[in-house]
Design an enzyme around this catalytic site. Structure first.
Site, short mmCIF file in Angstrom:
data_model
loop_
_atom_site.label_atom_id
_atom_site.label_comp_id
_atom_site.label_asym_id
_atom_site.label_seq_id
_atom_site.Cartn_x
_atom_site.Cartn_y
_atom_site.Cartn_z
N GLY A 122 0.98 -1.24 -0.07
CA GLY A 122 -0.03 -0.07 -0.01
C GLY A 122 1.07 1.33 -0.09
N GLU A 125 1.59 1.85 -3.47
CA GLU A 125 0.33 2.07 -4.15
C GLU A 125 0.12 3.76 -3.91
OE1 GLU A 125 -1.82 -1.35 -2.74
OE2 GLU A 125 -2.19 -1.66 -4.66
N GLU A 145 2.62 -8.16 -1.51
CA GLU A 145 1.23 -8.88 -1.17
C GLU A 145 1.43 -10.18 -1.59
OE1 GLU A 145 1.48 -5.91 -2.96
OE2 GLU A 145 0.16 -4.30 -2.05
C1 HXC Z 1 1.62 -3.89 10.04
C2 HXC Z 1 3.94 -3.62 10.28
C3 HXC Z 1 4.03 -3.66 8.62
C4 HXC Z 1 2.75 -3.83 8.11
C5 HXC Z 1 6.24 -3.47 9.50
N1 HXC Z 1 5.40 -3.63 10.62
N2 HXC Z 1 5.20 -3.34 8.31
N3 HXC Z 1 3.04 -3.86 10.92
N4 HXC Z 1 1.62 -3.69 8.87
N5 HXC Z 1 2.46 -3.65 6.78
C6 HXC Z 1 5.83 -3.47 11.94
C7 HXC Z 1 6.63 -4.95 12.35
O1 HXC Z 1 5.58 -5.94 12.56
C8 HXC Z 1 7.14 -4.49 13.38
O2 HXC Z 1 6.34 -4.26 14.56
C9 HXC Z 1 7.69 -3.08 13.04
O3 HXC Z 1 6.81 -2.65 12.11
C10 HXC Z 1 9.08 -3.00 12.43
O4 HXC Z 1 9.10 -3.82 11.32
P1 HXC Z 1 10.16 -5.30 11.27
O5 HXC Z 1 9.58 -6.25 10.53
O6 HXC Z 1 10.60 -5.48 12.58
O7 HXC Z 1 11.34 -4.47 10.59
P2 HXC Z 1 12.43 -5.12 9.63
O8 HXC Z 1 12.99 -6.38 10.09
O9 HXC Z 1 13.57 -4.00 9.41
O10 HXC Z 1 11.49 -5.49 8.01
C11 HXC Z 1 11.25 -4.25 7.36
C12 HXC Z 1 10.03 -4.90 6.33
C13 HXC Z 1 9.11 -5.79 7.22
C14 HXC Z 1 10.90 -5.64 5.32
C15 HXC Z 1 9.39 -3.70 5.75
O11 HXC Z 1 8.57 -4.98 8.23
C16 HXC Z 1 7.92 -6.23 6.26
O12 HXC Z 1 8.30 -7.07 5.48
N6 HXC Z 1 6.75 -5.81 6.51
C17 HXC Z 1 5.64 -5.89 5.64
C18 HXC Z 1 5.53 -5.47 4.46
C19 HXC Z 1 4.45 -5.98 3.51
O13 HXC Z 1 3.88 -7.02 3.35
N7 HXC Z 1 3.59 -5.03 3.10
C20 HXC Z 1 2.46 -5.12 2.25
C21 HXC Z 1 1.02 -5.28 3.23
S1 HXC Z 1 -0.27 -5.66 2.16
P3 HXC Z 1 6.56 -5.00 15.95
O14 HXC Z 1 5.51 -4.45 16.83
O15 HXC Z 1 6.43 -6.55 15.59
O16 HXC Z 1 7.98 -4.67 16.50
C22 HXC Z 1 -0.76 -4.13 1.53
C23 HXC Z 1 -1.85 -4.19 0.87
C24 HXC Z 1 -2.18 -3.05 0.21
O17 HXC Z 1 0.11 -3.33 1.61
C25 HXC Z 1 -3.77 -2.90 -0.38
C26 HXC Z 1 -4.80 -2.29 0.45
C27 HXC Z 1 -4.40 -1.09 0.90
#
Ligand code: HXC
Length: 271
Positions: A122, A125, A145
């Site tokens: 997102g 996006e 995603e």
């Molecule tokens: C909720 C998130 C998050 C997310 C990170 N965090 N991304 N929480 N939703 N999308 C939180 C983690 O849980 C963590 O909290 C804190 O942020 C720090 O992240 P880490 O993972 O510990 O950091 P790091 O190891 O440096 O990794 C960074 C990262 C990873 C590679 C960006 O966080 C990651 O893969 N995030 C998800 C990315 C993703 O899949 N995005 C797409 C989402 S779906 P805690 O409390 O655990 O310490 C989407 C759909 C859009 O976007 C369509 C509709 C709008």
């Protein structure tokens, strides 16, 4: 206005939002995503605040350009996964959170995204809903995603494909792999890549340049460029021509052309 009232006004603006910060610098509004503890994950509350702030600036006559930015570590790491994890099809449809995103889609003023760190899912996006993208050398883009069992839902499959074409977009969306600011630049997804220290200055410089133009012309130019995605060439050309003719009833058109002939800078008022 007394010093106290100005201060109170600033305080009330500063405390109005929990997940974003807003500021104005002359004709430039700056909106900063501010949930650093979760890398600016875009939950419903943040998106609602963002849409509210964007719309307020869109209606504010003093604002001509909006800059949207995040933190150094993350522009936004995507929609909030924790908020969505246990949702069902029906609850997603009933809540229809993505309708909030449409409010940003219809902002008429130009939006410059200043992106550093993660711009994933997102987050990517969201920047594709902006009109110009300045990235720091540390920015990292992607549509991951697919790794969590879903697909982009806020325009990624459509906007990325329009920018990159079918094959490059397909690879990025199907593998979910992240890509660098340099690759994003080579792919035409960002306008400029700069060192992180000057990211906001670079966005400000572009905003300042655009803020000098006629806001009416800027608004119609943005609308006409975006129509490319929705109209046939013939319809788009008609739209452009009508918009061009329409501007001849504005004071800004007279001012702009007279200033050119009088060899002086134009002073546009948006009228
Ligand atoms: C909720 C998130 C998050 C997310 C990170 N965090 N991304 N929480 N939703 N999308 C939180 C983690 O849980 C963590 O909290 C804190 O942020 C720090 O992240 P880490 O993972 O510990 O950091 P790091 O190891 O440096 O990794 C960074 C990262 C990873 C590679 C960006 O966080 C990651 O893969 N995030 C998800 C990315 C993703 O899949 N995005 C797409 C989402 S779906 P805690 O409390 O655990 O310490 C989407 C759909 C859009 O976007 C369509 C509709 C709008």
């Amino acid at each position: 206005m007394t010093a106290k009232t100005i201060e109170e006004k600033e305080m009330s603006t500063a405390t109005a939002y929990k997940n974003i910060r807003t500021a104005t610098e002359g004709a430039i509004a700056i909106v900063t995503l501010n949930r650093p503890q979760v890398l600016n994950a875009l939950n419903t509350e943040l998106m609602t605040e963002l849409a509210d702030a964007m719309q307020a600036f869109d209606h504010d006559e003093h604002v001509r350009v909006i800059i949207l930015t995040g933190g150094e570590r993350a522009f936004a790491a995507g929609a909030d996964i924790k908020e969505m994890a246990e949702e069902s099809t029906v609850s997603m449809m009933l809540r229809d959170n993505l309708a909030i995103w449409d409010r940003i889609r219809f902002i008429k003023k130009p939006i410059i995204a200043a992106v550093s760190g993660f711009a994933l899912g997102g987050g990517c996006e969201l920047l594709m809903m902006c009109d110009i993208v300045v990235a720091s050398e540390t920015a990292q883009f992607g549509q991951p995603e697919i790794n969590i069992g879903v697909i982009p839902g806020a325009g990624g499959t459509q906007r990325l494909t329009r920018v990159l074409g079918k094959y490059r977009s397909m690879e990025i969306i199907l593998t979910g792999r992240p890509f660098s600011a340099k690759e994003a630049f080579d792919l035409g997804l960002v306008n400029k890549v700069v060192p992180v220290e000057v990211l906001l200055d670079e966005a400000r410089a572009m905003a300042t340049e655009i803020a000098k133009k006629s806001p009416l012309a800027v608004r119609l130019a943005k609308e006409a460029v975006l129509k490319t995605y929705e109209m046939t060439l013939n319809e788009g050309l008609q739209f452009e021509r009508k918009s061009f003719y329409m501007l001849f009833d504005s004071k800004d058109q007279k001012e702009g052309m007279r200033a050119f002939m009088e060899k002086r800078p134009a002073n546009f008022t948006g009228r």
